[in-house]
Design an enzyme around this catalytic site. Structure first.
Site, PDB file in Angstrom:
ATOM      1  N   LEU A 151       0.838  -1.204   0.000  1.00 49.09           N
ATOM      2  CA  LEU A 151       0.000   0.000   0.000  1.00 49.09           C
ATOM      3  C   LEU A 151       0.870   1.250   0.000  1.00 49.09           C
ATOM      4  O   LEU A 151       2.013   1.228   0.466  1.00 49.09           O
ATOM      5  CB  LEU A 151      -0.934   0.010   1.212  1.00 49.09           C
ATOM      6  CG  LEU A 151      -0.355   0.102   2.631  1.00 49.09           C
ATOM      7  CD1 LEU A 151       0.117   1.486   3.010  1.00 49.09           C
ATOM      8  CD2 LEU A 151      -1.388  -0.386   3.629  1.00 49.09           C
ATOM      9  N   LYS A 152       0.316   2.326  -0.561  1.00 45.81           N
ATOM     10  CA  LYS A 152       1.024   3.605  -0.481  1.00 45.81           C
ATOM     11  C   LYS A 152       0.206   4.572   0.369  1.00 45.81           C
ATOM     12  O   LYS A 152      -1.026   4.615   0.263  1.00 45.81           O
ATOM     13  CB  LYS A 152       1.309   4.201  -1.864  1.00 45.81           C
ATOM     14  CG  LYS A 152       0.099   4.370  -2.750  1.00 45.81           C
ATOM     15  CD  LYS A 152       0.510   4.792  -4.149  1.00 45.81           C
ATOM     16  CE  LYS A 152      -0.661   4.756  -5.114  1.00 45.81           C
ATOM     17  NZ  LYS A 152      -1.330   3.460  -5.246  1.00 45.81           N
ATOM     18  N   ASN A 209      10.087  -1.315  -4.240  1.00 46.85           N
ATOM     19  CA  ASN A 209      10.375   0.045  -3.779  1.00 46.85           C
ATOM     20  C   ASN A 209      11.612   0.614  -4.464  1.00 46.85           C
ATOM     21  O   ASN A 209      11.660   1.803  -4.803  1.00 46.85           O
ATOM     22  CB  ASN A 209      10.549   0.073  -2.254  1.00 46.85           C
ATOM     23  CG  ASN A 209       9.200   0.167  -1.552  1.00 46.85           C
ATOM     24  OD1 ASN A 209       8.159   0.209  -2.206  1.00 46.85           O
ATOM     25  ND2 ASN A 209       9.206   0.192  -0.237  1.00 46.85           N
ATOM     26  N   CYS A 261       9.327   4.825   3.852  1.00 48.54           N
ATOM     27  CA  CYS A 261       9.715   3.554   3.213  1.00 48.54           C
ATOM     28  C   CYS A 261      10.886   3.672   2.239  1.00 48.54           C
ATOM     29  O   CYS A 261      11.921   3.047   2.445  1.00 48.54           O
ATOM     30  CB  CYS A 261       8.507   2.947   2.521  1.00 48.54           C
ATOM     31  SG  CYS A 261       7.224   2.445   3.684  1.00 48.54           S
ATOM     32  N   ARG A 329       7.755  11.810   7.818  1.00 52.32           N
ATOM     33  CA  ARG A 329       9.007  11.072   7.935  1.00 52.32           C
ATOM     34  C   ARG A 329       9.815  11.203   6.629  1.00 52.32           C
ATOM     35  O   ARG A 329       9.314  10.919   5.558  1.00 52.32           O
ATOM     36  CB  ARG A 329       8.724   9.591   8.255  1.00 52.32           C
ATOM     37  CG  ARG A 329       8.140   9.408   9.649  1.00 52.32           C
ATOM     38  CD  ARG A 329       7.845   7.960   9.972  1.00 52.32           C
ATOM     39  NE  ARG A 329       6.610   7.475   9.388  1.00 52.32           N
ATOM     40  CZ  ARG A 329       6.091   6.268   9.624  1.00 52.32           C
ATOM     41  NH1 ARG A 329       6.711   5.423  10.425  1.00 52.32           N
ATOM     42  NH2 ARG A 329       4.953   5.895   9.062  1.00 52.32           N
TER      43      ARG A 329
HETATM   44  P1  NAD Z   1       4.251   2.939  12.230  1.00 49.45           P
HETATM   45  O1  NAD Z   1       5.416   3.468  12.960  1.00 49.45           O
HETATM   46  O2  NAD Z   1       3.225   3.858  11.685  1.00 49.45           O
HETATM   47  O3  NAD Z   1       3.446   1.889  13.170  1.00 49.45           O
HETATM   48  C1  NAD Z   1       4.046   0.865  13.875  1.00 49.45           C
HETATM   49  C2  NAD Z   1       3.290   0.637  15.167  1.00 49.45           C
HETATM   50  O4  NAD Z   1       3.832  -0.512  15.813  1.00 49.45           O
HETATM   51  C3  NAD Z   1       3.419   1.788  16.174  1.00 49.45           C
HETATM   52  O5  NAD Z   1       2.127   2.247  16.542  1.00 49.45           O
HETATM   53  C4  NAD Z   1       4.169   1.168  17.360  1.00 49.45           C
HETATM   54  O6  NAD Z   1       3.771   1.696  18.614  1.00 49.45           O
HETATM   55  C5  NAD Z   1       3.788  -0.283  17.216  1.00 49.45           C
HETATM   56  N1  NAD Z   1       4.704  -1.234  17.865  1.00 49.45           N
HETATM   57  C6  NAD Z   1       6.050  -1.248  17.908  1.00 49.45           C
HETATM   58  N2  NAD Z   1       6.494  -2.323  18.565  1.00 49.45           N
HETATM   59  C7  NAD Z   1       5.408  -3.019  18.958  1.00 49.45           C
HETATM   60  C8  NAD Z   1       5.214  -4.223  19.692  1.00 49.45           C
HETATM   61  N3  NAD Z   1       6.245  -4.940  20.139  1.00 49.45           N
HETATM   62  N4  NAD Z   1       3.961  -4.633  19.925  1.00 49.45           N
HETATM   63  C9  NAD Z   1       2.897  -3.918  19.493  1.00 49.45           C
HETATM   64  N5  NAD Z   1       3.023  -2.784  18.791  1.00 49.45           N
HETATM   65  C10 NAD Z   1       4.256  -2.336  18.522  1.00 49.45           C
HETATM   66  O7  NAD Z   1       4.860   2.018  11.074  1.00 49.45           O
HETATM   67  P2  NAD Z   1       4.206   1.715   9.641  1.00 49.45           P
HETATM   68  O8  NAD Z   1       4.412   2.880   8.736  1.00 49.45           O
HETATM   69  O9  NAD Z   1       2.848   1.179   9.838  1.00 49.45           O
HETATM   70  O10 NAD Z   1       5.171   0.562   9.121  1.00 49.45           O
HETATM   71  C11 NAD Z   1       5.160  -0.750   9.656  1.00 49.45           C
HETATM   72  C12 NAD Z   1       5.932  -1.659   8.727  1.00 49.45           C
HETATM   73  O11 NAD Z   1       5.273  -1.722   7.459  1.00 49.45           O
HETATM   74  C13 NAD Z   1       7.364  -1.202   8.421  1.00 49.45           C
HETATM   75  O12 NAD Z   1       8.172  -2.317   8.257  1.00 49.45           O
HETATM   76  C14 NAD Z   1       7.220  -0.498   7.091  1.00 49.45           C
HETATM   77  O13 NAD Z   1       8.416  -0.481   6.351  1.00 49.45           O
HETATM   78  C15 NAD Z   1       6.167  -1.341   6.414  1.00 49.45           C
HETATM   79  N6  NAD Z   1       5.397  -0.657   5.382  1.00 49.45           N
HETATM   80  C16 NAD Z   1       4.994   0.620   5.574  1.00 49.45           C
HETATM   81  C17 NAD Z   1       4.229   1.252   4.586  1.00 49.45           C
HETATM   82  C18 NAD Z   1       3.802   2.673   4.770  1.00 49.45           C
HETATM   83  O14 NAD Z   1       3.388   3.284   3.775  1.00 49.45           O
HETATM   84  N7  NAD Z   1       3.838   3.240   5.964  1.00 49.45           N
HETATM   85  C19 NAD Z   1       3.878   0.564   3.411  1.00 49.45           C
HETATM   86  C20 NAD Z   1       4.279  -0.764   3.267  1.00 49.45           C
HETATM   87  C21 NAD Z   1       5.042  -1.366   4.258  1.00 49.45           C
END
Ligand code: NAD
Length: 434
Positions: A151-152, A209, A261, A329
């Site tokens: 997703l984006k 990516n 990302c 970010r």
């Molecule tokens: P984010 O920082 O928005 O959310 C992560 C959440 O995980 C936070 O709320 C944090 O408090 C929680 N967390 C951390 N450790 C934890 C634990 N042990 N138990 C429970 N909760 C915990 O991150 P995000 O942007 O959602 O990204 C998450 C993953 O998905 C990353 O690996 C990222 O690269 C990947 N990703 C992100 C996107 C994007 O567009 N943001 C798209 C595809 C993939």
């Protein structure tokens, strides 16, 4: 199906609400107590179009729940998604601390067969690491699946509900069937579910990516060349984007890619390659070109004012790393703000969604305004750093009347050079001549 999502951030909340939308019972978990408290009160912690109503609808129906209790959530559900952060480590590698911590917590909740799904973007070999870690902590049955998320931000709900493809990396037939069933409602229009090895799935996410970011760096460099040659980057962009082998997406020049990302994922891919004795020259070039691109608009500003910006007031429209998100970010607006502050500029900032996040970092170093017009009032110049739709058709006459100097540095190519000049602006953009 009964699903738990560990980590309720940009990805976890969209995945959780999206799965609840198709009738599953979903428990979203986070260690951030404040976040869970707010979610239970109906406050959505992030801005993402369409997300708030989807979360509310499913929360009110009882299909979507929120908790801080990982162990209970694991014990009560069959499929456990890990959607925790994988930030960049100091050496450029992906820091797996959160994934491994979460996996260890998940292990304590396993009471019968569970499918543990890695949604976070993780380097090749992580599924195996998670498998080994959990196997060392429990003798109960489980399987680990790699299911990267494509997703984006800005269109996350649409992308999750209608994915171009779903990638499932798995060595366990039962787990593969369960996850394929879970995704079946989202691929009814024929988009494929691609099953592959966990290693291939993990690498696919980084490869996607890296290629998308490379397209952006490519057009950014061409835009700079266009400025030198008098060619127009939009004409060139259309000239190449209509070639079906190339395609029109990710060919919009700007201030460099950002977000949570691309920057970290390209570095992590590069790190993995280095560790394995492979040089990814194209990926390295995409990273380097992006660093240089972030300076392009600052250089134009500096050149226009002959390096003397001290005491100027400059309006900045857009702080988010792209439109339709509040995520700042690695936003290219941040190095721009730093550059302006270092040069003694007073900044009047406006962003439709990202001002709260920016205030947390810049505090009172910026003046935050509540509209595009307030921000440009008495300004010596305007810089556009994010391509929000609401910036596209402003009242230019009003802006001309209120600015001290009618100078626009458009880092997102929102307007036509000729039209802006005709209106009376001094207009700079990224590779546009017409
Ligand atoms: P984010 O920082 O928005 O959310 C992560 C959440 O995980 C936070 O709320 C944090 O408090 C929680 N967390 C951390 N450790 C934890 C634990 N042990 N138990 C429970 N909760 C915990 O991150 P995000 O942007 O959602 O990204 C998450 C993953 O998905 C990353 O690996 C990222 O690269 C990947 N990703 C992100 C996107 C994007 O567009 N943001 C798209 C595809 C993939």
């Amino acid at each position: 199906m009964k699903v738990a999502v560990i980590g309720t951030g940009y990805v976890g909340l969209v995945v959780g609400a999206g799965l609840a939308e198709t009738g599953n019972s979903v428990t979203c978990v986070d260690i951030n107590e404040e976040r869970i408290r707010l979610l239970k009160e109906g406050v959505i912690p992030i801005f993402e179009p369409g997300l708030e109503s989807m979360v509310r609808r499913n929360f009110e129906s009882g299909r979507l729940k929120f908790t801080t209790d990982t162990v209970k959530a694991v014990s009560e559900n069959l499929v456990i998604f890990l959607a925790v952060p994988t930030p960049m480590g100091e050496d450029g590698s992906a820091d797996l601390k959160h994934v491994l911590d979460a996996a260890a917590e998940v292990a304590s909740g396993i009471n019968e067969f569970k499918v543990i799904v890695d949604k976070s973007t993780v380097p090749v070999g992580t599924a195996a690491k998670v498998q080994k870690l959990i196997a060392g902590l429990t003798d109960k049955p489980f399987a680990v699946v790699s299911n990267p998320e494509f997703l984006k931000e800005g269109n996350a709900v649409g992308d999750f509900l209608k994915p171009d493809r779903v990638v499932i990396g798995c060595d366990n037939a039962e787990a593969e069937t369960i996850i394929s069933e879970l995704y079946a409602p989202f691929v009814r229009t024929g988009h494929p579910i691609l099953t592959m090895s966990p290693q291939s799935a993990e690498l696919t996410k980084y490869a996607a990516n890296a290629l998308l970011a490379t397209k952006i760096s490519f057009i950014n460099e061409l835009a700079v060349l266009c400025d030198q040659l008098g060619a127009d980057v939009n004409e060139v962009r259309q000239g190449i984007g209509t070639d079906s082998r190339i395609g029109p997406n990710f060919l919009f020049p700007g201030m460099g890619f950002g977000g949570s990302c691309f920057p970290k994922d390209l570095r992590a891919l590069n790190y993995t390659a280095q560790q394995n004795g492979v040089e990814l020259r194209v990926v390295k070039a995409a990273i380097d070109a992006n660093e240089v691109q972030k300076n392009y608009i600052p250089q134009k500003i500096s050149k226009h004012f002959s390096g003397n910006m001290n005491g100027l007031t400059i309006a900045v429209w857009g702080l988010a790393f792209k439109a339709n998100t509040d995520d700042i970010r690695e936003s290219p607006a941040m190095p721009l703000l730093d550059f302006l502050l270092e040069n003694g500029v007073t900044i009047n900032a406006y962003d439709p969604q990202a001002m709260d996040a920016t205030k947390k970092i810049y505090k009172d170093q910026l003046n935050f305004h509540s509209s595009v017009y307030d921000a440009v009032d008495n300004a010596d110049a305007l810089v556009i750093a994010t391509e929000w739709n609401e910036f596209r058709h402003p009242d230019f006459e009003k802006i001309l009347r209120s600015m001290k100097q009618p100078i626009v540095f458009d880092g997102r190519n929102l307007f036509s050079t000729k039209a802006m000049e005709k209106l009376g602006f001094v207009y700079y953009s990224v590779g546009q001549q017409i």
